[in-house]
Design an enzyme around this catalytic site. Structure first.
Site, PDB file in Angstrom:
ATOM      1  CE  LYS A   1      32.806  33.618  49.641  1.00  0.00           C
ATOM      2  NZ  LYS A   1      33.326  32.544  48.769  1.00  0.00           N
TER       3      LYS A   1
ATOM      4  NE  ARG B   1      34.327  32.732  38.048  1.00  0.00           N
ATOM      5  CZ  ARG B   1      34.532  31.421  38.210  1.00  0.00           C
ATOM      6  NH1 ARG B   1      34.158  30.559  37.259  1.00  0.00           N
ATOM      7  NH2 ARG B   1      35.112  30.976  39.290  1.00  0.00           N
TER       8      ARG B   1
HETATM    9  N1  BES Z   1      36.459  35.248  46.726  1.00  0.00           N
HETATM   10  C1  BES Z   1      36.241  33.892  46.426  1.00  0.00           C
HETATM   11  C2  BES Z   1      37.532  33.085  46.324  1.00  0.00           C
HETATM   12  C3  BES Z   1      38.387  32.978  47.564  1.00  0.00           C
HETATM   13  C4  BES Z   1      38.387  31.823  48.323  1.00  0.00           C
HETATM   14  C5  BES Z   1      39.251  34.001  47.921  1.00  0.00           C
HETATM   15  C6  BES Z   1      39.206  31.713  49.430  1.00  0.00           C
HETATM   16  C7  BES Z   1      40.053  33.902  49.039  1.00  0.00           C
HETATM   17  C8  BES Z   1      40.039  32.749  49.793  1.00  0.00           C
HETATM   18  C9  BES Z   1      35.488  33.754  45.097  1.00  0.00           C
HETATM   19  O1  BES Z   1      34.637  34.805  44.795  1.00  0.00           O
HETATM   20  C10 BES Z   1      34.668  32.522  45.150  1.00  0.00           C
HETATM   21  O2  BES Z   1      33.777  32.465  45.961  1.00  0.00           O
HETATM   22  N2  BES Z   1      34.953  31.559  44.276  1.00  0.00           N
HETATM   23  C11 BES Z   1      34.231  30.337  44.217  1.00  0.00           C
HETATM   24  C12 BES Z   1      33.912  30.051  42.771  1.00  0.00           C
HETATM   25  C13 BES Z   1      32.972  28.888  42.570  1.00  0.00           C
HETATM   26  C14 BES Z   1      31.605  29.224  43.107  1.00  0.00           C
HETATM   27  C15 BES Z   1      32.907  28.566  41.107  1.00  0.00           C
HETATM   28  C16 BES Z   1      35.099  29.257  44.824  1.00  0.00           C
HETATM   29  O3  BES Z   1      36.323  29.283  44.604  1.00  0.00           O
HETATM   30  O4  BES Z   1      34.579  28.420  45.548  1.00  0.00           O
HETATM   31 MN    MN Z   2      32.703  34.562  45.660  1.00  0.00          MN
END
Ligand code: BES
Ligand code: MN
Ligand code: ZN
Length: 509
Positions: free
Chosen positions: A283, A357
């Site tokens: 990230k 997931r």
């Molecule tokens: N933990 C994150 C989602 C999240 C975002 C939680 C903001 C709390 C606040 C999750 O694991 C994630 O990174 N999801 C990605 C998925 C994508 C790579 C398909 C996302 O939502 O960007």
């Molecule tokens: Mn994630």
């Protein structure tokens, strides 16, 4: 935690450090809410006028502190805004009372005892005030060194000590039950908040599992923990694939409450990523500062199981905590790797940041083996859900329309903001993979729904299932409001507990 008590003493004679009264927004200025008659009398019936002169309107969350006039034992009166006054023959909404009690309790940090002289028409009102007070009083102090602890007399980091709810006879069975339930539920929401607020260097899959084991002992629950060896042996490719880059290996916790007279079994599955760095698909800065909250789903599930045990509900509830830390390293899963999941399906990992997931998939398959009457998973799953619904509302998806509606209604009933979301079948093919059975991500548009469709593939045939994406409301970064503090909120705990109550009562299919 803040003690919740009931009292029939008059607001005038009760010994307390402060008296909380309600003030509503009337058509011609602030109006004093029922319950505060004795306090108003001590002000010669001029409390509303005094408040208006001080600039109060009765708006939601507004707090006005006044020195008490002679005639009241307590030295301070705190008027809290309830928002719009209800119409004739109507009572204040439970959530208005819950939020007002929360705002008052927050403003009374460090105070020993406060009397709440708010409108209590029925047991539901007592429950709402008790819950709001105990939730609003929450403070997180586990990581403080010395700040806030120096001056014990006026320690603002200490929660309000006792909230005495006036106007409700303690011997009345319904009131007593209401306040006991409120105390149990609030304590468990606060347990979830504590877990979420703990930084990832203090809360790892292993220490989280240890907390589950300790609670299981305390509350007579059955607990099993699969460590990394057992996970490899058992073929949990999703959990291992996400956790293998970390020095803190993954765990799968099963924590179960059973009741001799239970006719139904609920399985609750929680995403427990103790830190989500994104993995090799790291990230960017700005997106990882709050990612200790990525285990909020598992915290909610854990807390809900303990709450159900405390309440002794006639329903079996099995909690599954899918715990892992998502880190980049030489041993981490790479984009392009293919994982063999616990179900036997293979998944091509296109983005290691779509990790929730993967751990949930294994837990859903494992939970399905026990053939529960319903499965509900809870997860901070997608940023897309935050974009869609904002930061106070969680999305509800399901493979059953009636069950999705029930969860949405239950959330509304307990004062959690939720909204039903679809699982459009046409998005499924965007997760087709040229090398594996499927990929862990698909189309960006509708990303929250794509994630839901991924999870659905791992739910056992014929099992009713719902998915709560709490990525928005799980962690509150803005100013506190009502009973919601900064940081972990305990989102979904109250919804899960009410779902268990309804299931125990036979209200759901
Ligand atoms: N933990 C994150 C989602 C999240 C975002 C939680 C903001 C709390 C606040 C999750 O694991 C994630 O990174 N999801 C990605 C998925 C994508 C790579 C398909 C996302 O939502 O960007
Ligand atoms: Mn994630
Ligand atoms: Zn995540």
């Amino acid at each position: 935690m803040t003690a919740l008590t009931l009292s029939t003493s008059s607001a005038a004679t009760l010994r307390a450090d402060a008296i909380v009264v309600g003030v509503a927004k009337g058509p011609k200025g602030p109006v004093v809410a029922p319950g505060a008659e004795a306090v108003d009398t001590a002000f010669d019936g001029k409390l509303a006028t005094v408040l208006e002169t001080l600039g109060a309107s009765g708006g939601e969350g507004e707090v006005t502190k006044l020195p008490a006039p002679s005639g009241l034992k307590a030295p301070v009166v705190l008027a809290v805004g309830l928002g719009e006054a209800p119409g004739e023959d109507e009572v204040f909404a439970e959530e208005a009372l819950r939020r007002a009690a929360g705002s008052a309790a927050r403003a009374l940090a460090g105070v020993k005892k406060a009397a709440f002289a708010l409108p209590v028409e029925d047991a539901e009102a007592v429950a709402a005030i008790g819950e709001g007070a105990a939730l609003g009083a929450y403070t997180f102090t586990a990581c403080r060194g010395t700040t806030g602890k120096k001056d014990a007399k006026n320690d603002k980091s200490a929660p309000l000590g006792e909230a005495a709810i006036l106007g409700a006879k303690p011997r009345d069975k319904a009131f007593k039950a209401a306040v006991e339930r409120a105390a149990a539920v609030a304590a468990e929401v606060n347990r979830a908040r504590d877990l979420i607020n703990l930084p990832s260097n203090d809360l790892t899959p292993k220490t989280f599992a240890a907390q589950a084991q300790a609670a299981a002992k305390e509350f007579g629950l059955k607990v099993e923990v699969l460590d990394e060896k057992a996970l490899v042996k058992g073929g949990y490719g999703g959990l291992m694939g996400v956790g293998q880059g970390s020095e803190n290996p993954p765990r799968l916790v099963r924590i179960a409450y059973t009741h001799a007279k239970a006719e139904k079994t609920l399985a609750l599955v929680g995403k427990g990523i103790t830190y989500d760095s994104g993995g090799i698909s790291l990230k960017p800065a700005g997106h990882n500062e709050t990612m200790k909250c990525d285990m909020a789903g598992a915290a909610a599930v854990f807390a809900a199981v303990v709450a159900v045990a405390k309440l002794g509900l006639a329903v079996n509830v099995t909690g599954w905590l899918a715990l892992a830390e998502n880190m980049p390293s030489g041993s981490a899963t790479r984009p392009g790797d293919v994982l063999r999941m616990y179900s036997g399906k293979t998944v091509e990992v296109l983005n290691t940041d779509a990790e929730g997931r993967l751990v949930l998939a294994d837990a859903l398959t494992r939970a399905s083996e026990e053939n529960p009457d319903a499965i509900v998973d809870v997860a901070t799953l997608t940023g897309a859900m935050v974009l869609a619904l904002g930061d106070r509302t969680f999305g509800v998806m399901a493979n059953d329309d009636a069950f999705r509606t029930s969860l949405y209604e239950i959330a509304e009933e307990v004062g959690e903001q939720a909204w039903p979301m679809p699982l459009p079948v046409e998005l499924r093919k965007s997760m087709d993979s040229p090398v594996a059975d499927m990929a862990n991500m698909g189309e960006r548009m509708g990303g929250g729904l794509v994630a839901g469709l991924f999870l659905q593939e791992f739910v056992g045939e014929g099992i009713t299932w719902a998915h709560l994406d709490i990525a928005g409301p799980a962690f509150h970064e803005k100013a506190p409001y009502g009973y919601t503090p900064k940081g972990g909120t305990g989102s979904a705990v109250r919804t899960l507990v009410r779902l268990a109550e309804r299931t125990a009562d036979g209200d759901l299919g």
